[in-house]
Write a protein that holds these residues in place. Structure first.
Motif, PDB file in Angstrom:
ATOM      1  N   ALA A  49      -8.688  -4.139  17.738  1.00 56.63           N
ATOM      2  CA  ALA A  49      -7.560  -3.815  16.852  1.00 56.63           C
ATOM      3  C   ALA A  49      -6.869  -5.084  16.369  1.00 56.63           C
ATOM      4  N   ALA A  50      -6.732  -6.075  17.271  1.00 61.93           N
ATOM      5  CA  ALA A  50      -6.066  -7.323  16.884  1.00 61.93           C
ATOM      6  C   ALA A  50      -6.861  -8.069  15.832  1.00 61.93           C
ATOM      7  N   VAL A  51      -8.182  -8.126  16.020  1.00 64.22           N
ATOM      8  CA  VAL A  51      -9.020  -8.811  15.046  1.00 64.22           C
ATOM      9  C   VAL A  51      -8.954  -8.097  13.707  1.00 64.22           C
ATOM     10  N   ALA A  52      -8.934  -6.756  13.763  1.00 65.80           N
ATOM     11  CA  ALA A  52      -8.883  -5.982  12.529  1.00 65.80           C
ATOM     12  C   ALA A  52      -7.562  -6.214  11.796  1.00 65.80           C
ATOM     13  N   VAL A  53      -6.472  -6.225  12.557  1.00 66.60           N
ATOM     14  CA  VAL A  53      -5.172  -6.454  11.925  1.00 66.60           C
ATOM     15  C   VAL A  53      -5.109  -7.851  11.321  1.00 66.60           C
ATOM     16  N   MET A  54      -5.663  -8.837  12.023  1.00 67.37           N
ATOM     17  CA  MET A  54      -5.646 -10.203  11.503  1.00 67.37           C
ATOM     18  C   MET A  54      -6.457 -10.317  10.230  1.00 67.37           C
ATOM     19  N   GLN A  55      -7.577  -9.634  10.193  1.00 66.96           N
ATOM     20  CA  GLN A  55      -8.395  -9.674   8.994  1.00 66.96           C
ATOM     21  C   GLN A  55      -7.683  -8.998   7.825  1.00 66.96           C
ATOM     22  N   LEU A  56      -7.101  -7.842   8.108  1.00 68.43           N
ATOM     23  CA  LEU A  56      -6.376  -7.146   7.057  1.00 68.43           C
ATOM     24  C   LEU A  56      -5.187  -7.985   6.544  1.00 68.43           C
ATOM     25  N   ASP A  57      -4.473  -8.662   7.506  1.00 67.51           N
ATOM     26  CA  ASP A  57      -3.317  -9.481   7.104  1.00 67.51           C
ATOM     27  C   ASP A  57      -3.778 -10.698   6.297  1.00 67.51           C
TER      28      ASP A  57
END
Length: 317
Positions: A27-35
């Motif tokens: 989830a953290a990696v996904a949020v970072m990518q989206l951000d």
């Protein structure tokens, strides 16, 4: 009743910790990518920074105050050190300036003495004042020339400003000079403005002498110039002697009281010029064959060359 094979709800752990960690990382990696692509967290960050700014500034105030106080103390210390350095430099510059002025004055005096010696008094000796003699009854100084250099009792002593005094005692290597302020030295003088003649006599003060036997009808003023008259055939006529500083009008049947200040000061210059009366042909107005001046009363012939009385000084041809 058969026992249940599953643990009670109280002891159920759900997903294992490893699975939860994996989900969180994903989830953290996904949020970072989206951000990174869509900057979806930028408004949140801006809002949090605005909210936390007063708090961070309040927390930094003690540090800023400590920095400010340290800088002020350092500035005050540096300013005090700079003021002290400038004060020391000013003192050093003042001493250097005083020394430079003294050297310039001495050089000017020596140059004038050399010009005076070569042009008017070829038979003369330049000398230096070595000491002031401590004598409560006389005003004398000691110079570094004596009998071995051709000096004799009665030789006039001058500097670039005018008359200093007269040789009163001679030793092999030194000589004593009686100053104008000495009570036993008499010099015939002339006041050009009023055309009056008189005689100087010291009054024992360091920088004063009296003008005696002045014409009762003479109109004297403060600031009048006094020069030698040349009547004693000792001091050439026209040498500067001093300036009138005090004039007290004459009372009935008495001479006026006239106080003057010498032009030549031994405190200002150390170099003097001794005119050798018996050193050969002297300059104009100074006869090389003139007899020695009579000794003053109360002094031995070897120690003084002053006229015995003021009348004798003014009557000398």
């Amino acid at each position: 009743m058969a026992l249940s094979q599953s643990p009670p709800a109280f002891f159920r752990q759900g997903l294992s910790a490893r699975i939860k960690l994996a989900i969180a990382l994903t989830a953290a990696v996904a949020v970072m990518q989206l951000d990174r692509r869509f900057e979806i967290a930028s408004p949140l960050r801006l809002g949090v920074s605005v909210i936390l700014y007063p708090v961070s500034e309040a927390l930094l105030m003690p540090r800023d105050f400590a920095y400010w106080a340290g800088e002020r103390l350092q500035s005050v210390s540096q300013l005090a050190n700079e003021v002290e350095r400038l004060r020391d430099q000013q003192t050093s510059n003042a001493q250097s300036l005083l020394l430079a002025n003294q050297l310039r004055s001495d050089n000017d005096n020596l140059r004038n003495l050399l010009n005076l010696k070569s042009s008017a008094f070829p038979e003369s000796k330049a000398s230096e004042i070595r000491a002031s003699l401590k004598d409560g009854l006389a005003r004398k100084v000691l110079i570094n020339l004596g009998h071995d250099q051709g000096l004799s009792v009665g030789d006039p002593v001058i500097n670039s400003d005018g008359v200093v005094g007269q040789v009163s005692r001679v030793f092999p290597l030194t000589a004593e000079i009686r100053l104008l302020s000495d009570e036993q030295l008499f010099v015939p003088i002339f006041l050009p403005r009023s055309g009056v003649r008189g005689i100087t006599q010291g009054n024992g003060q360091a920088d004063e002498f009296r003008v005696r036997y002045v014409n009762l009808a003479a109109e004297l003023e403060e600031g009048d110039t006094i020069v030698t008259s040349g009547l004693d055939s000792l001091y050439p006529a026209g040498l500067a002697v001093g300036r009138v500083s005090v004039v007290v009008p004459a009372a009935q049947g008495q001479f006026p009281t006239v106080i003057a200040i010498p032009t030549a000061s031994v405190a200002r210059y150390k170099e003097v010029l001794v005119i050798l009366r018996n050193g050969g042909t002297g300059p104009a107005g100074l006869a090389s064959s003139a007899p020695p001046a009579p000794v003053a009363s109360g002094s031995s012939p070897a120690s003084s060359a002053n006229p015995s009385t003021p009348e004798a000084a003014i009557q000398r041809p």
